[in-house]
Design an enzyme around this catalytic site. Sequence first.
Site, PDB file in Angstrom:
ATOM      1  N   TYR A 154     -22.314 -30.006 -54.388  1.00 38.63           N
ATOM      2  CA  TYR A 154     -20.882 -29.896 -54.039  1.00 38.63           C
ATOM      3  C   TYR A 154     -20.052 -30.946 -54.796  1.00 38.63           C
ATOM      4  O   TYR A 154     -19.011 -30.623 -55.384  1.00 38.63           O
ATOM      5  CB  TYR A 154     -20.753 -30.081 -52.529  1.00 38.63           C
ATOM      6  N   LYS A 158     -17.084 -30.281 -57.528  1.00 41.56           N
ATOM      7  CA  LYS A 158     -15.697 -30.719 -57.302  1.00 41.56           C
ATOM      8  C   LYS A 158     -15.239 -31.725 -58.372  1.00 41.56           C
ATOM      9  O   LYS A 158     -14.046 -31.780 -58.696  1.00 41.56           O
ATOM     10  CB  LYS A 158     -15.561 -31.305 -55.891  1.00 41.56           C
TER      11      LYS A 158
HETATM   12  P1  NAP Z   1     -13.640 -22.526 -45.073  1.00 38.92           P
HETATM   13  O1  NAP Z   1     -13.003 -22.671 -43.722  1.00 38.92           O
HETATM   14  O2  NAP Z   1     -15.097 -22.249 -45.142  1.00 38.92           O
HETATM   15  O3  NAP Z   1     -12.809 -21.421 -45.899  1.00 38.92           O
HETATM   16  C1  NAP Z   1     -13.185 -21.048 -47.204  1.00 38.92           C
HETATM   17  C2  NAP Z   1     -13.104 -19.539 -47.314  1.00 38.92           C
HETATM   18  O4  NAP Z   1     -13.587 -19.148 -48.615  1.00 38.92           O
HETATM   19  C3  NAP Z   1     -14.003 -18.834 -46.306  1.00 38.92           C
HETATM   20  O5  NAP Z   1     -13.352 -17.716 -45.752  1.00 38.92           O
HETATM   21  C4  NAP Z   1     -15.183 -18.445 -47.154  1.00 38.92           C
HETATM   22  O6  NAP Z   1     -15.965 -17.395 -46.629  1.00 38.92           O
HETATM   23  C5  NAP Z   1     -14.499 -18.065 -48.433  1.00 38.92           C
HETATM   24  N1  NAP Z   1     -15.438 -17.921 -49.533  1.00 38.92           N
HETATM   25  C6  NAP Z   1     -16.707 -18.381 -49.612  1.00 38.92           C
HETATM   26  N2  NAP Z   1     -17.287 -18.002 -50.755  1.00 38.92           N
HETATM   27  C7  NAP Z   1     -16.360 -17.259 -51.420  1.00 38.92           C
HETATM   28  C8  NAP Z   1     -16.400 -16.561 -52.645  1.00 38.92           C
HETATM   29  N3  NAP Z   1     -17.493 -16.535 -53.424  1.00 38.92           N
HETATM   30  N4  NAP Z   1     -15.279 -15.897 -53.033  1.00 38.92           N
HETATM   31  C9  NAP Z   1     -14.181 -15.887 -52.246  1.00 38.92           C
HETATM   32  N5  NAP Z   1     -14.107 -16.512 -51.062  1.00 38.92           N
HETATM   33  C10 NAP Z   1     -15.192 -17.191 -50.643  1.00 38.92           C
HETATM   34  O7  NAP Z   1     -13.389 -23.845 -45.928  1.00 38.92           O
HETATM   35  P2  NAP Z   1     -12.188 -24.916 -45.872  1.00 38.92           P
HETATM   36  O8  NAP Z   1     -12.650 -26.102 -45.114  1.00 38.92           O
HETATM   37  O9  NAP Z   1     -10.903 -24.271 -45.515  1.00 38.92           O
HETATM   38  O10 NAP Z   1     -12.175 -25.349 -47.407  1.00 38.92           O
HETATM   39  C11 NAP Z   1     -11.277 -24.804 -48.360  1.00 38.92           C
HETATM   40  C12 NAP Z   1     -11.421 -25.573 -49.665  1.00 38.92           C
HETATM   41  O11 NAP Z   1     -11.142 -26.964 -49.422  1.00 38.92           O
HETATM   42  C13 NAP Z   1     -12.824 -25.519 -50.255  1.00 38.92           C
HETATM   43  O12 NAP Z   1     -12.744 -25.465 -51.661  1.00 38.92           O
HETATM   44  C14 NAP Z   1     -13.428 -26.839 -49.824  1.00 38.92           C
HETATM   45  O13 NAP Z   1     -14.456 -27.264 -50.690  1.00 38.92           O
HETATM   46  C15 NAP Z   1     -12.219 -27.739 -49.898  1.00 38.92           C
HETATM   47  N6  NAP Z   1     -12.331 -28.952 -49.087  1.00 38.92           N
HETATM   48  C16 NAP Z   1     -12.467 -28.868 -47.728  1.00 38.92           C
HETATM   49  C17 NAP Z   1     -12.573 -30.056 -46.997  1.00 38.92           C
HETATM   50  C18 NAP Z   1     -12.699 -30.050 -45.502  1.00 38.92           C
HETATM   51  O14 NAP Z   1     -12.844 -31.146 -44.933  1.00 38.92           O
HETATM   52  N7  NAP Z   1     -12.609 -28.924 -44.823  1.00 38.92           N
HETATM   53  C19 NAP Z   1     -12.561 -31.275 -47.659  1.00 38.92           C
HETATM   54  C20 NAP Z   1     -12.440 -31.306 -49.032  1.00 38.92           C
HETATM   55  C21 NAP Z   1     -12.313 -30.138 -49.744  1.00 38.92           C
HETATM   56  P3  NAP Z   1     -17.360 -17.801 -45.850  1.00 38.92           P
HETATM   57  O15 NAP Z   1     -16.932 -18.339 -44.512  1.00 38.92           O
HETATM   58  O16 NAP Z   1     -18.110 -16.518 -45.785  1.00 38.92           O
HETATM   59  O17 NAP Z   1     -18.043 -18.844 -46.698  1.00 38.92           O
END
Ligand code: NAP
Length: 246
Positions: A154, A158
């Site tokens: 990861y 990133k």
């Molecule tokens: P999330 O709740 O898991 O939402 C991400 C969405 O993307 C989910 O609906 C997921 O589906 C979907 N997804 C997964 N694989 C995909 C693919 N191949 N093509 C299209 N869509 C896909 O995650 P989040 O926490 O909102 O995170 C959003 C972004 O912020 C990500 O890039 C994450 O790395 C970044 N981020 C998050 C945090 C945090 O603390 N939450 C911190 C730093 C960065 P599934 O549920 O089926 O996987």
Amino acid sequence: MDYEPKSAIVTGSAQGIGKAIAVKLAERGLNIVVSDILYDEAKKTAMEIEQSGVKALAVKTDVSNAQDVKALVDTTKEAFGSVDVLVNNAGITRDNLSMRLSESDWDLVLAVNLKGSFLCAQAASKIMMKQKYGRIVNISSVSGILGTAGQANYASSKAGVIALTKALARELAGRNITVNAIAPGFIVTEMTDKLADNVKEEYITQIPLGRAGTPLDVANVVDFLISPAASYVTGIVISVSGGMVM
Ligand code: NAP
């Protein structure tokens, strides 16, 4: 200079941070493509967004699949007439210590987080170049700056997103396309819900502002980066982490 964007693709926007970004951009009046691998949830989110008076379309996309990505961008152009904003938000984790990390979990995380961002930016920027206007925001992570134990795949993906942001920013600046990245810290979403309570508490002790972030904290910064107020900002990384990274 003051052009207000009219349409946005937000990947991974059925839920979590992506949904908050999609809702925020709809409040600004943009028509939204809710792109996600989860189609039923994406449809629900698109219906919610339409209540704010803009058009919203759900498109099932696996961002690591070039054909899906081409269809996503073509559908957006057909439906809304332009592709003004792309937010590369779709992302996944498959955490493990490096010693135990499988090759398939390495490949999958890099394919979705890094290659997916590249494919979407490449396809969208073909249209943005013709428009001589575009705003791309890539969602990275503080893990990509600090490195996080247990997240070699990861964190590498990133960090790659940050380098991709800078390379694209240089390549596309001449066509009035800005490319920036946001590095969220610990944000409460479905992704972080999976973490054990003691891990969540440990994260919060490392946050100078003393609280976990919300999806809206991230969405507000995306809203700024795509606004006319940020038209002279490109190639930067903004950490939205309560001070975890400064
Ligand atoms: P999330 O709740 O898991 O939402 C991400 C969405 O993307 C989910 O609906 C997921 O589906 C979907 N997804 C997964 N694989 C995909 C693919 N191949 N093509 C299209 N869509 C896909 O995650 P989040 O926490 O909102 O995170 C959003 C972004 O912020 C990500 O890039 C994450 O790395 C970044 N981020 C998050 C945090 C945090 O603390 N939450 C911190 C730093 C960065 P599934 O549920 O089926 O996987």
